[in-house]
Scaffold this active site. Sequence first.
Site, PDB file in Angstrom:
ATOM      1  N   ASP A   1       0.747  -1.252   0.063  1.00 55.44           N
ATOM      2  CA  ASP A   1      -0.078   0.043  -0.055  1.00 55.44           C
ATOM      3  C   ASP A   1       0.889   1.439   0.028  1.00 55.44           C
ATOM      4  O   ASP A   1       1.670   1.252   0.798  1.00 55.44           O
ATOM      5  CB  ASP A   1      -1.059  -0.033   1.264  1.00 55.44           C
TER       6      ASP A   1
ATOM      7  N   HIS B   1      -9.851  -0.753  -7.291  1.00 53.40           N
ATOM      8  CA  HIS B   1      -9.738   0.156  -6.442  1.00 53.40           C
ATOM      9  C   HIS B   1      -8.776   1.226  -6.950  1.00 53.40           C
ATOM     10  O   HIS B   1      -8.834   2.410  -6.907  1.00 53.40           O
ATOM     11  CB  HIS B   1      -8.911  -0.436  -5.135  1.00 53.40           C
TER      12      HIS B   1
HETATM   13  C1  HEM Z   1      -3.918   2.561  -4.095  1.00 52.99           C
HETATM   14  C2  HEM Z   1      -5.255  -0.010  -0.244  1.00 52.99           C
HETATM   15  C3  HEM Z   1      -8.463   3.561   0.880  1.00 52.99           C
HETATM   16  C4  HEM Z   1      -6.732   6.277  -2.769  1.00 52.99           C
HETATM   17  C5  HEM Z   1      -4.173   1.643  -3.333  1.00 52.99           C
HETATM   18  C6  HEM Z   1      -3.268   0.326  -3.273  1.00 52.99           C
HETATM   19  C7  HEM Z   1      -3.732  -0.336  -2.482  1.00 52.99           C
HETATM   20  C8  HEM Z   1      -4.565   0.454  -1.489  1.00 52.99           C
HETATM   21  C9  HEM Z   1      -3.364  -1.623  -1.883  1.00 52.99           C
HETATM   22  C10 HEM Z   1      -2.399  -0.107  -4.602  1.00 52.99           C
HETATM   23  C11 HEM Z   1      -0.785   0.412  -4.458  1.00 52.99           C
HETATM   24  C12 HEM Z   1      -0.518   1.849  -4.191  1.00 52.99           C
HETATM   25  O1  HEM Z   1      -0.465   2.624  -5.129  1.00 52.99           O
HETATM   26  O2  HEM Z   1      -0.877   2.179  -3.022  1.00 52.99           O
HETATM   27  C13 HEM Z   1      -6.285   1.067   0.266  1.00 52.99           C
HETATM   28  C14 HEM Z   1      -6.942   0.224   1.367  1.00 52.99           C
HETATM   29  C15 HEM Z   1      -7.841   1.215   1.650  1.00 52.99           C
HETATM   30  C16 HEM Z   1      -7.672   2.414   0.815  1.00 52.99           C
HETATM   31  C17 HEM Z   1      -6.562  -0.918   2.320  1.00 52.99           C
HETATM   32  C18 HEM Z   1      -8.819   1.250   2.883  1.00 52.99           C
HETATM   33  C19 HEM Z   1      -9.631   0.538   3.190  1.00 52.99           C
HETATM   34  C20 HEM Z   1      -8.388   4.395   0.169  1.00 52.99           C
HETATM   35  C21 HEM Z   1      -8.954   5.796   0.047  1.00 52.99           C
HETATM   36  C22 HEM Z   1      -8.544   6.445  -1.131  1.00 52.99           C
HETATM   37  C23 HEM Z   1      -7.403   5.953  -1.832  1.00 52.99           C
HETATM   38  C24 HEM Z   1     -10.192   6.121   1.067  1.00 52.99           C
HETATM   39  C25 HEM Z   1      -8.956   8.098  -1.539  1.00 52.99           C
HETATM   40  C26 HEM Z   1      -9.936   8.953  -0.860  1.00 52.99           C
HETATM   41  C27 HEM Z   1      -5.748   5.511  -3.284  1.00 52.99           C
HETATM   42  C28 HEM Z   1      -5.030   6.150  -4.468  1.00 52.99           C
HETATM   43  C29 HEM Z   1      -4.289   4.849  -4.838  1.00 52.99           C
HETATM   44  C30 HEM Z   1      -4.417   3.810  -4.157  1.00 52.99           C
HETATM   45  C31 HEM Z   1      -4.942   7.226  -5.175  1.00 52.99           C
HETATM   46  C32 HEM Z   1      -3.453   5.017  -6.269  1.00 52.99           C
HETATM   47  C33 HEM Z   1      -3.866   4.703  -7.360  1.00 52.99           C
HETATM   48  C34 HEM Z   1      -2.782   4.839  -8.738  1.00 52.99           C
HETATM   49  O3  HEM Z   1      -2.709   5.980  -9.057  1.00 52.99           O
HETATM   50  O4  HEM Z   1      -2.391   3.886  -8.923  1.00 52.99           O
HETATM   51  N1  HEM Z   1      -4.976   1.652  -2.163  1.00 52.99           N
HETATM   52  N2  HEM Z   1      -6.569   2.159  -0.131  1.00 52.99           N
HETATM   53  N3  HEM Z   1      -7.513   4.713  -1.064  1.00 52.99           N
HETATM   54  N4  HEM Z   1      -5.383   4.134  -3.111  1.00 52.99           N
HETATM   55 FE1  HEM Z   1      -6.199   2.856  -1.578  1.00 52.99          FE
END
Ligand code: HEM
Length: 347
Positions: A154, A223
């Site tokens: 993450d 996601h």
């Molecule tokens: C990407 C987990 C909540 C925004 C990711 C990734 C994971 C992850 C594993 C892929 C690797 C990375 O680029 O970080 C989670 C979990 C969450 C959560 C477990 C809560 C349950 C959120 C929320 C937002 C968010 C609430 C925004 C309001 C993003 C963004 C990316 C991302 C912007 C990158 C997208 C990209 O450009 O590839 N998240 N996330 N995440 N997440 Fe989350």
Amino acid sequence: GAASAAPRPDPEPQPVLSPLTTAAIFLVVTVDPGGEDTVRDLLEDLPGLTRAVGFGSPDGALSCVAGVGSDAWDRLFAAPRPAGLHPFRALDGPRHRAPATPGDLLFHLRAGRLDLCFGLAAEIMTRLRTAVTVRDEVQGFTYQDVRDLLGFVDGTENPVGAAARAAVLIGEEDPAHAGGSYVIVQKYLHDLDAWNALPVEAQERIIGRTKSGNVERDDEGSHVTLNTITGPDGAERQILRDNMPFGSPGRGEFGTYFIGYARTPEVTEEMLRNMFLGVPPTSHDPILDFSTALTGTLFYVPPAGFLDDLPPLPAAATAPAAAAPAADPSPAEDREPDGSLGIGGLN
Ligand code: HEM
């Protein structure tokens, strides 16, 4: 004159851009009526307290970011409001809800050692105990190779360097608050039994990356896809995330504390709308079928210099005698609509 034409140096931000750490504490409090003076004193002393706790352990890289919520701004500071500061907007999606929960101050403490975060949080609370109500306190930790408790790495696509500064720091669009930032926090609990019952391939489709190799996949409605957003100019709009796992195996509690910094809350809010309301043909982010948002709060993060030299306390929160010398100081008239005395400095 010549002085006003000289370029002003960029205001120094609080350490919002500090690198990934292995420990964090997220502390959210509301300010009790009359607690304003105590809170202001603490905010002014925060950089010094952080140095006092962290200086002797330079490898621990202790840092603390303080954020101020929308309602608290007008109670604490007689100063123009940051353009993007408003209460967190709750979202009611077809299946899942993002609640808005109370929070006047956020303290985001980070270090390479939990004891440093703990020590500073203890100092902060010693100072604030009589002035605030604690709404949430979460101790986060780095799990395995920077994985969340769903087992996925993450934070990979976080912007770095100049891109991170451009994504996170307010600039010319709100000159009075340049060098500041906005931060949205949400505490999520996971249904790990249901998640772990899924085949890895299904989990990867939900996240949009592979689990072991952390390689991006091309899954519609994942996601990652729902959170990859672009502005009118076609450029990607980014936020800086510093999510941390937290939990208690004994209580069966497994969570992700989401924290996203951005130059304007609009970017994070668009991501949240995509996740909770969906983007056709996706009705909502499938990560939410396994993750429940328990909190949601928006804060403004002033630049570092703001803490050194706070704007004055608003008149409503100063002693009535000083604010309105001619008025008859009868107690009934001095009450705020909420029934409190609305004065600080009683301590
Ligand atoms: C990407 C987990 C909540 C925004 C990711 C990734 C994971 C992850 C594993 C892929 C690797 C990375 O680029 O970080 C989670 C979990 C969450 C959560 C477990 C809560 C349950 C959120 C929320 C937002 C968010 C609430 C925004 C309001 C993003 C963004 C990316 C991302 C912007 C990158 C997208 C990209 O450009 O590839 N998240 N996330 N995440 N997440 Fe989350």
